[in-house]
Scaffold this motif. Structure first.
Motif: not given
Length: 537
Positions: A404-407, A429-433, A436-441
């Motif tokens: 998902l980070r790479s996406v 930046v990817a981790d922050a987004w 935000l979208a509910g995919f933390a971790g």
């Protein structure tokens, strides 16, 4: 199994090749019942439906000696393996298959691929082999009640790859009905359908489920289970609801009881929703500010106020005219809603803009002041665009092993997948987004491991991450549950308010139209002119 029982699932887990998906499922379907399967994205309903279809397996949980009868594992179904699923995923898989069969380069001409007639006839004695003769029934396909019920008489001889999303799904439904399957699962069937298609589907549902509720022994039509991401537009025939949440059954019972539960939940949500929305928007603004170095480099190229213009554009295949003499201009800051019935050319317009339709090079289509085909590369164009579309979703499903980070990072590079190592800043930046979208971790999870709705949410974030000049949105909320849908609509409103990004939005759902979308391109196929330009009040 008692005569009234059609499916029994008791103390069962659901397993796939990668291990256990759901730990315990208890459910029963009886004659005279019509079930809705619902729940949030990633809650478990997709795994349950796939297990019913045999794509995943039901297994018994271990029980201690002397366990009560209700804890003894059991899975029984009168339908056996005779189960078909009509879904957005199935439609995507069909498009992937058609693309793999495309021989345009070998033939040195456009390969139209299978028609709806050929595809449907594959379950009526026909063959999927190219050039294979059609069975005798092909000549009278239009007379079959299943064909009429699905409203596909007029598109039987059109290539599958030239059908709209709604047309493909109706074709899938027709084929499933004629396949002889005994249980049919309709997954989010109303998503992306125009008013006429919704009416056709409601009539179909009323006809088939009416027999189901009457416990009819007529096997000419299958039994139906409906799966929906959101509890809306639920047909009257549904009388039972099964909800999955957090990987477990969170409700199973009468429709009335479920609606009472929903009402209580909505009251609870209303008390905290505005505060949650403000927190979401504040987080979004902070992320956009912190990632400015990346987005500023992408938007450094100056562009004119006229972002997109079509001049007398005509597009079609064979005798089928999709667009006729279209004249249209999108200026900076003008957010557009594009609407019209299925098959009217909405997606074609977007694909001319993104370069996914090769007929753009023979037409006068100008992007950012330059006519397509005048020397610019596809990367010059896509650098300025963020895209959420059915085609992009299909392409990402083909590289589903991407994490998902790479996406998300691929949104900065306009690639399908990631082909160069990301920088530490891009990953941050990817981790922050993702948070935000509910995919933390969850950044290390693969795209293919997500539900269809979760995949859609990730692709929307990917499109928005670089603050593009133009954000192209083709039914962006397909497959999203209520919570994700609210977040995404808030996200799009905020993106539009920055003044950096102009929206082009295709949707059939009036509740998804954003307040900023005051310019409307309305398509009227078969009329002259075939379009109308309107301004919202």
């Amino acid at each position: 199994m008692e005569a009234s029982h059609q499916i029994i699932v008791r103390n069962c887990c659901i397993r796939g090749s990668d291990g256990m998906r759901l730990q315990r499922v208890d459910w029963q379907m009886n004659e005279g019942e019509a079930w809705l399967v619902t729940g949030p994205n990633g809650g478990g309903k997709a795994e349950f439906i796939r297990a019913l279809a045999g794509e995943l397996s039901f297994g018994g949980n271990e029980v201690p000696p002397g366990a009560a009868a209700e804890d003894v594992p059991c899975y029984e179904s009168v339908f056996g393996s005779s189960v078909a699923i009509v879904s957005l995923e199935a439609a995507a898989a069909l498009i992937e298959e058609e693309r793999a069969r495309d021989e345009s380069e070998i033939l040195n001409r456009e390969d139209e691929g299978r028609t709806g007639r050929q595809y449907i006839c594959e379950v009526l004695g026909g063959s999927s082999r190219k050039g294979a003769p059609l069975p005798p029934i092909a000549a009278r396909l239009e007379t079959l009640p299943q064909v009429k019920l699905c409203g596909v008489e007029g598109i039987l001889d059109r290539g599958l790859r030239y059908m709209s999303t709604g047309e493909i799904r109706r074709t899938l439904l027709c084929r499933a009905l004629l396949s002889g399957c005994r249980l049919l699962v309709l997954s989010d069937p109303f998503a992306g359908l125009d008013a006429q298609s919704r009416r056709i589907l409601r009539e179909f549902f009323g006809t088939v489920v009416g027999r189901q509720l009457a416990a009819s022994k007529d096997d000419s039509f299958p039994r139906i289970i409906l799966r929906m991401e959101r509890y809306c537009e639920i047909p009257d025939g549904i009388n039972r609801v099964l909800e999955f949440s957090g990987g477990r059954v969170s409700f199973a019972g009468p429709r009335g009881d479920y609606e009472a539960l929903l009402a209580r939940r909505q009251e609870e949500r209303a008390a905290v929703r505005e505060a949650a929305r403000k927190d979401f928007l504040a987080s979004l603004q902070r992320i956009r500010s912190e990632s400015g170095a990346l987005t500023d480099s992408i938007n450094s190229t100056p562009v004119p106020d006229s972002l997109i213009s079509f001049h007398g554009v005509n597009v079609g295949w064979g005798d089928h005219q999709v667009l006729a003499n279209l004249n249209w201009e999108v200026r900076r800051g003008e957010h557009w809603l594009i609407r019209g019935p299925n098959g009217s050319g909405k997606t074609t317009i977007l694909e001319l803009i993104t370069g996914d339709n090769m007929q753009v090079f023979r037409e006068d289509v100008r992007l950012f002041g330059k006519r397509r085909g005048s020397g610019e590369t596809i990367w010059d164009i896509k650098r300025q665009l963020g895209i959420v579309s059915y085609r992009l979703h299909v392409e990402y499903r083909m590289v589903g092993g991407t994490d998902l980070r790479s996406v998300i990072v691929s949104g900065f590079h306009d690639s399908i997948g990631l082909y160069e190592p990301p920088t530490d800043f891009e990953l941050a930046v990817a981790d922050a987004w993702l948070k935000l979208a509910g995919f933390a971790g969850r950044g290390g999870e693969t795209f293919s491991s997500l539900s269809y709705g979760e995949q859609r949410a990730i692709l929307i974030v990917r499109a928005a991450v670089k603050s593009p000049r133009v954000l192209v949105l083709d039914e962006p909320c397909h497959g999203l549950d209520e919570d994700y849908r609210s977040k995404i609509l808030d996200l799009l409103e905020t993106v539009a308010s920055t003044g950096t990004t102009t929206l082009l939005h295709v949707t059939h759902d009036p509740t998804e139209v954003l307040a900023c979308e005051r310019h409307i391109l309305e398509l009227h196929p078969g009329e002259n002119p075939m379009y109308q330009i309107l301004t919202a009040p």
